[in-house]
Scaffold this motif. Structure first.
Motif, PDB file in Angstrom:
ATOM      1  N   SER A  27      10.009   4.807  36.241  1.00 30.32           N
ATOM      2  CA  SER A  27      10.919   3.109  36.264  1.00 30.32           C
ATOM      3  C   SER A  27      12.377   3.736  36.987  1.00 30.32           C
ATOM      4  CB  SER A  27      10.859   3.513  34.547  1.00 30.32           C
ATOM      5  OG  SER A  27      12.294   4.713  34.399  1.00 30.32           O
ATOM      6  N   LEU A  28      12.981   4.693  37.534  1.00 24.49           N
ATOM      7  CA  LEU A  28      14.272   4.075  37.768  1.00 24.49           C
ATOM      8  C   LEU A  28      13.410   3.637  39.725  1.00 24.49           C
ATOM      9  CD1 LEU A  28      15.687   7.504  37.169  1.00 24.49           C
ATOM     10  CD2 LEU A  28      16.026   5.148  36.434  1.00 24.49           C
ATOM     11  N   ALA A  29      12.494   4.067  40.206  1.00 25.92           N
ATOM     12  CA  ALA A  29      11.543   3.386  41.235  1.00 25.92           C
ATOM     13  C   ALA A  29      11.247   2.003  41.398  1.00 25.92           C
ATOM     14  CB  ALA A  29      10.225   4.521  41.611  1.00 25.92           C
ATOM     15  N   ASP A  30      10.916   1.740  39.978  1.00 22.66           N
ATOM     16  CA  ASP A  30      10.719   0.242  39.794  1.00 22.66           C
ATOM     17  C   ASP A  30      11.748  -0.666  39.754  1.00 22.66           C
ATOM     18  OD1 ASP A  30       9.711  -2.266  39.003  1.00 22.66           O
ATOM     19  OD2 ASP A  30       8.124  -0.683  37.330  1.00 22.66           O
ATOM     20  N   ALA A  31      11.700  -1.582  40.992  1.00 21.71           N
ATOM     21  CA  ALA A  31      12.620  -2.706  41.494  1.00 21.71           C
ATOM     22  C   ALA A  31      12.745  -3.826  40.034  1.00 21.71           C
ATOM     23  CB  ALA A  31      12.371  -3.517  42.687  1.00 21.71           C
ATOM     24  N   SER A  32      11.297  -3.894  39.452  1.00 21.50           N
ATOM     25  CA  SER A  32      11.378  -4.666  37.936  1.00 21.50           C
ATOM     26  C   SER A  32      12.725  -4.223  36.996  1.00 21.50           C
ATOM     27  CB  SER A  32      10.038  -4.893  37.771  1.00 21.50           C
ATOM     28  OG  SER A  32       9.669  -4.187  37.098  1.00 21.50           O
ATOM     29  N   LEU A  65       6.577  10.157  45.733  1.00 20.33           N
ATOM     30  CA  LEU A  65       6.286   9.004  46.004  1.00 20.33           C
ATOM     31  C   LEU A  65       7.151   9.142  47.673  1.00 20.33           C
ATOM     32  CD1 LEU A  65       8.313   6.490  43.159  1.00 20.33           C
ATOM     33  CD2 LEU A  65       5.637   6.333  43.904  1.00 20.33           C
ATOM     34  N   ALA A  66       7.789  10.004  47.940  1.00 20.79           N
ATOM     35  CA  ALA A  66       7.637  10.647  49.171  1.00 20.79           C
ATOM     36  C   ALA A  66       6.734   9.554  50.372  1.00 20.79           C
ATOM     37  CB  ALA A  66       8.168  11.618  49.212  1.00 20.79           C
ATOM     38  N   THR A  67       7.312   9.761  51.979  1.00 21.21           N
ATOM     39  CA  THR A  67       5.782   9.319  52.775  1.00 21.21           C
ATOM     40  C   THR A  67       5.311  10.456  53.037  1.00 21.21           C
ATOM     41  OG1 THR A  67       7.551   7.129  53.009  1.00 21.21           O
ATOM     42  CG2 THR A  67       5.494   8.388  54.611  1.00 21.21           C
ATOM     43  N   ASN A  68       4.132  10.821  52.991  1.00 24.89           N
ATOM     44  CA  ASN A  68       3.412  11.900  53.875  1.00 24.89           C
ATOM     45  C   ASN A  68       4.162  11.707  55.875  1.00 24.89           C
ATOM     46  OD1 ASN A  68       1.846  14.211  55.118  1.00 24.89           O
ATOM     47  ND2 ASN A  68       0.397  13.558  53.336  1.00 24.89           N
ATOM     48  N   PRO A  69       4.391  12.979  55.832  1.00 25.28           N
ATOM     49  CA  PRO A  69       4.698  13.347  57.002  1.00 25.28           C
ATOM     50  C   PRO A  69       3.621  13.440  58.020  1.00 25.28           C
ATOM     51  CG  PRO A  69       5.147  15.393  55.953  1.00 25.28           C
ATOM     52  CD  PRO A  69       5.026  14.715  55.257  1.00 25.28           C
ATOM     53  N   GLY A  70       2.633  13.708  57.784  1.00 23.53           N
ATOM     54  CA  GLY A  70       1.045  14.089  58.274  1.00 23.53           C
ATOM     55  C   GLY A  70       1.314  15.472  59.255  1.00 23.53           C
ATOM     56  N   LEU A  71       1.839  16.410  58.907  1.00 19.85           N
ATOM     57  CA  LEU A  71       1.805  17.639  58.988  1.00 19.85           C
ATOM     58  C   LEU A  71       0.502  18.248  59.634  1.00 19.85           C
ATOM     59  CD1 LEU A  71       5.576  18.319  59.296  1.00 19.85           C
ATOM     60  CD2 LEU A  71       4.625  17.651  60.594  1.00 19.85           C
ATOM     61  N   SER A  72       0.283  19.523  59.859  1.00 22.60           N
ATOM     62  CA  SER A  72      -0.665  20.566  60.180  1.00 22.60           C
ATOM     63  C   SER A  72       0.219  21.649  60.332  1.00 22.60           C
ATOM     64  CB  SER A  72      -2.178  19.322  60.751  1.00 22.60           C
ATOM     65  OG  SER A  72      -1.339  20.202  62.533  1.00 22.60           O
ATOM     66  N   GLY A  73      -1.252  22.745  59.970  1.00 27.49           N
ATOM     67  CA  GLY A  73      -0.419  23.981  60.652  1.00 27.49           C
ATOM     68  C   GLY A  73       0.783  24.308  59.591  1.00 27.49           C
ATOM     69  N   THR A  74       1.577  23.940  58.528  1.00 31.21           N
ATOM     70  CA  THR A  74       2.172  24.523  57.623  1.00 31.21           C
ATOM     71  C   THR A  74       2.731  25.710  57.246  1.00 31.21           C
ATOM     72  OG1 THR A  74       2.479  22.564  56.018  1.00 31.21           O
ATOM     73  CG2 THR A  74       4.076  22.209  58.067  1.00 31.21           C
ATOM     74  N   GLU A  75       1.042  26.043  56.970  1.00 32.38           N
ATOM     75  CA  GLU A  75       1.051  27.020  56.252  1.00 32.38           C
ATOM     76  C   GLU A  75       2.140  28.191  55.610  1.00 32.38           C
ATOM     77  OE1 GLU A  75      -1.482  26.199  58.093  1.00 32.38           O
ATOM     78  OE2 GLU A  75      -2.334  24.970  56.062  1.00 32.38           O
ATOM     79  N   GLY A  76       2.946  28.760  54.726  1.00 31.65           N
ATOM     80  CA  GLY A  76       3.715  29.612  55.267  1.00 31.65           C
ATOM     81  C   GLY A  76       4.656  29.462  55.641  1.00 31.65           C
ATOM     82  N   ALA A  77       5.435  28.195  55.632  1.00 35.55           N
ATOM     83  CA  ALA A  77       6.773  27.618  56.312  1.00 35.55           C
ATOM     84  C   ALA A  77       7.592  27.431  54.855  1.00 35.55           C
ATOM     85  CB  ALA A  77       6.287  26.412  57.053  1.00 35.55           C
ATOM     86  N   PRO A 155      16.311   9.779  54.791  1.00 37.94           N
ATOM     87  CA  PRO A 155      16.026   8.598  54.103  1.00 37.94           C
ATOM     88  C   PRO A 155      14.633   7.822  55.160  1.00 37.94           C
ATOM     89  CG  PRO A 155      17.956   8.891  55.181  1.00 37.94           C
ATOM     90  CD  PRO A 155      17.005  10.353  55.605  1.00 37.94           C
ATOM     91  N   ALA A 156      14.389   8.304  55.601  1.00 38.54           N
ATOM     92  CA  ALA A 156      12.898   7.937  56.640  1.00 38.54           C
ATOM     93  C   ALA A 156      11.519   8.410  55.578  1.00 38.54           C
ATOM     94  CB  ALA A 156      12.506   8.604  58.238  1.00 38.54           C
ATOM     95  N   PHE A 157      12.124   8.571  54.681  1.00 37.21           N
ATOM     96  CA  PHE A 157      10.273   9.702  54.128  1.00 37.21           C
ATOM     97  C   PHE A 157      10.823   9.511  52.303  1.00 37.21           C
ATOM     98  CE2 PHE A 157      10.969  11.909  57.774  1.00 37.21           C
ATOM     99  CZ  PHE A 157       9.322  12.329  58.302  1.00 37.21           C
ATOM    100  N   HIS A 158      11.886   8.653  52.154  1.00 40.90           N
ATOM    101  CA  HIS A 158      11.978   8.692  50.393  1.00 40.90           C
ATOM    102  C   HIS A 158      11.854   7.066  50.504  1.00 40.90           C
ATOM    103  CE1 HIS A 158      11.914  12.973  49.529  1.00 40.90           C
ATOM    104  NE2 HIS A 158      12.653  12.906  50.403  1.00 40.90           N
ATOM    105  N   PRO A 159      11.353   5.927  50.364  1.00 37.11           N
ATOM    106  CA  PRO A 159      11.306   4.859  50.114  1.00 37.11           C
ATOM    107  C   PRO A 159      11.699   4.499  49.065  1.00 37.11           C
ATOM    108  CG  PRO A 159       8.956   5.475  50.527  1.00 37.11           C
ATOM    109  CD  PRO A 159      10.287   6.186  50.729  1.00 37.11           C
ATOM    110  N   ALA A 160      11.304   5.276  47.912  1.00 38.72           N
ATOM    111  CA  ALA A 160      11.587   4.636  46.431  1.00 38.72           C
ATOM    112  C   ALA A 160      13.114   5.033  45.740  1.00 38.72           C
ATOM    113  CB  ALA A 160      10.909   5.487  45.553  1.00 38.72           C
ATOM    114  N   PHE A 161      13.969   5.794  47.334  1.00 39.76           N
ATOM    115  CA  PHE A 161      15.145   5.694  46.671  1.00 39.76           C
ATOM    116  C   PHE A 161      15.990   4.135  46.882  1.00 39.76           C
ATOM    117  CE2 PHE A 161      16.684  10.344  46.255  1.00 39.76           C
ATOM    118  CZ  PHE A 161      15.118  10.837  45.832  1.00 39.76           C
TER     119      PHE A 161
END
Length: 346
Positions: A27-32, A65-77, A155-161
């Motif tokens: 609800s905090l991310a809801d503009a209404s 709600l965050a934007t997926n950065p589309g990374l691969s191979g990040t296992e163990g990061a 800021p580039a990955f959390h539009p809901a903020f």
């Protein structure tokens, strides 16, 4: 009605159940939803005192709600990150530790922002080193593949903020912290398996470790350093006692670690003081050529050593610290910084 009911319940001292906390977060991310209702629930939670389940619920929602950065191979990061808000004015210890880890071959998915309470935030520091904060997905992936490092500019990955920012600014102007002051390190959209997380208050070390456990972090440490005269830092330091709690495979750890426990000497906080971006870049150069204060060198090695332990690259903290010192003296970090320029200028 959801927020009104939640406000009433929390104001009576009741903790939110996980499902209700998740609904409140959405609800905090809801503009209404009216801003005054958002402010009221955040204040009510802060005045009651947030608990681990509430923090985990909020983190889970805002990570979804965050934007997926589309990374691969990040296992163990791993991410090495602090909540900020300790107002210590220290050097960029967490970010520098992350750089050293990446230079040594440990995959790092770093999440951060520009400075809020200091003169040089992680994003400010990394940008000055040549990393494009708004790199497209292909460049982010190349950076991770070639440098073992990617930076996700919050800021580039959390539009809901954007629906919460005005309320947070209003409350910050009133000198009031909210649950959002805790969430940054918990909502890395790259979802690294491991985490070395600093927090601005020792009272939050155990609850945040519990929250991270419910968020399925495979292994990690949450730490706060007491640096004397009421001062604190949101990372391991050699300037005081470190209150630590483990997560995942390290969940047996719950106590205090001193620099002596890791084979290091205590130092004065003055060794760790930072400045603006230009000053901190000079401190990085001094760190790499061995002319930095010994307390800063040891503190960096303490954090890198802890991260090596978390990622199972070292058997224990002392072994990690020894390995970190060898990495720092090897020259690989300077070579890595040169490669940063090559990757981001392609």
């Amino acid at each position: 009605m959801l927020l009104k009911d939640a406000i009433a319940s929390v104001s009576e001292g009741n903790d939110l159940k996980r499902e209700t906390a998740e609904a409140v977060a959405r609800s905090l991310a809801d503009a209404s939803v009216p801003g005054e209702h958002k402010k009221a629930i955040l204040l009510a939670l802060a005045e009651k005192g947030e608990v681990a389940d509430e923090v985990a619920a909020f983190a889970s929602v805002f990570q979804d709600l965050a934007t997926n950065p589309g990374l691969s191979g990040t296992e163990g990061a791993i991410d090495v990150v602090g909540t900020g808000g300790d107002r210590s004015g220290s050097f960029n210890i967490s970010t520098t530790s992350a750089i050293i880890l990446a230079a040594s071959g440990v995959p790092v998915v770093k999440h951060g922002n520009r400075s809020v309470t200091s003169k040089c935030g992680s994003a400010d520091f990394l940008e000055a080193l040549g990393i494009n904060l708004k790199a497209p997905q292909t460049l982010r992936q190349r950076s991770f593949d070639e440098l073992n490092f990617v930076f996700l500019f919050a800021p580039a990955f959390h539009p809901a903020f954007k629906e919460v920012v005005p309320i947070r600014k209003e409350l910050a102007a009133e000198g009031k912290r909210t649950i959002f002051n805790l969430l940054g390190p918990l909502i890395n959209p790259g979802r690294p398996d491991h985490l070395l997380m600093g927090v601005f208050s020792a009272s939050w070390v155990s609850p945040l470790a519990e929250a991270l456990g419910s968020l399925k972090v495979k292994s990690g440490l949450v730490v706060n350093s007491a640096i004397g005269e009421g001062g604190v830092m949101d990372e391991f330091t050699c300037a005081g006692a470190n209150r630590v709690c483990g997560v995942g495979t390290l969940n047996h750890l719950n106590g205090t670690i001193s620099p002596v426990d890791a084979g290091l000497s205590p130092c004065a906080f003055d060794d760790l003081k930072g400045g603006d971006v230009a000053q901190n870049l000079k401190m990085l150069d001094a760190l790499l050529d061995g002319s930095a204060p010994q307390g800063l060198i040891d503190t960096i090695c303490l954090n890198v050593g802890a991260a090596l332990w978390i990622t199972d690259r070292a058997d224990d903290l002392s072994a990690g610290v020894k390995q970190a010192n060898e990495i720092l003296q090897s020259g690989v970090v300077s070579k890595w910084l040169e490669r940063v320029k090559a990757v981001y200028q392609k």
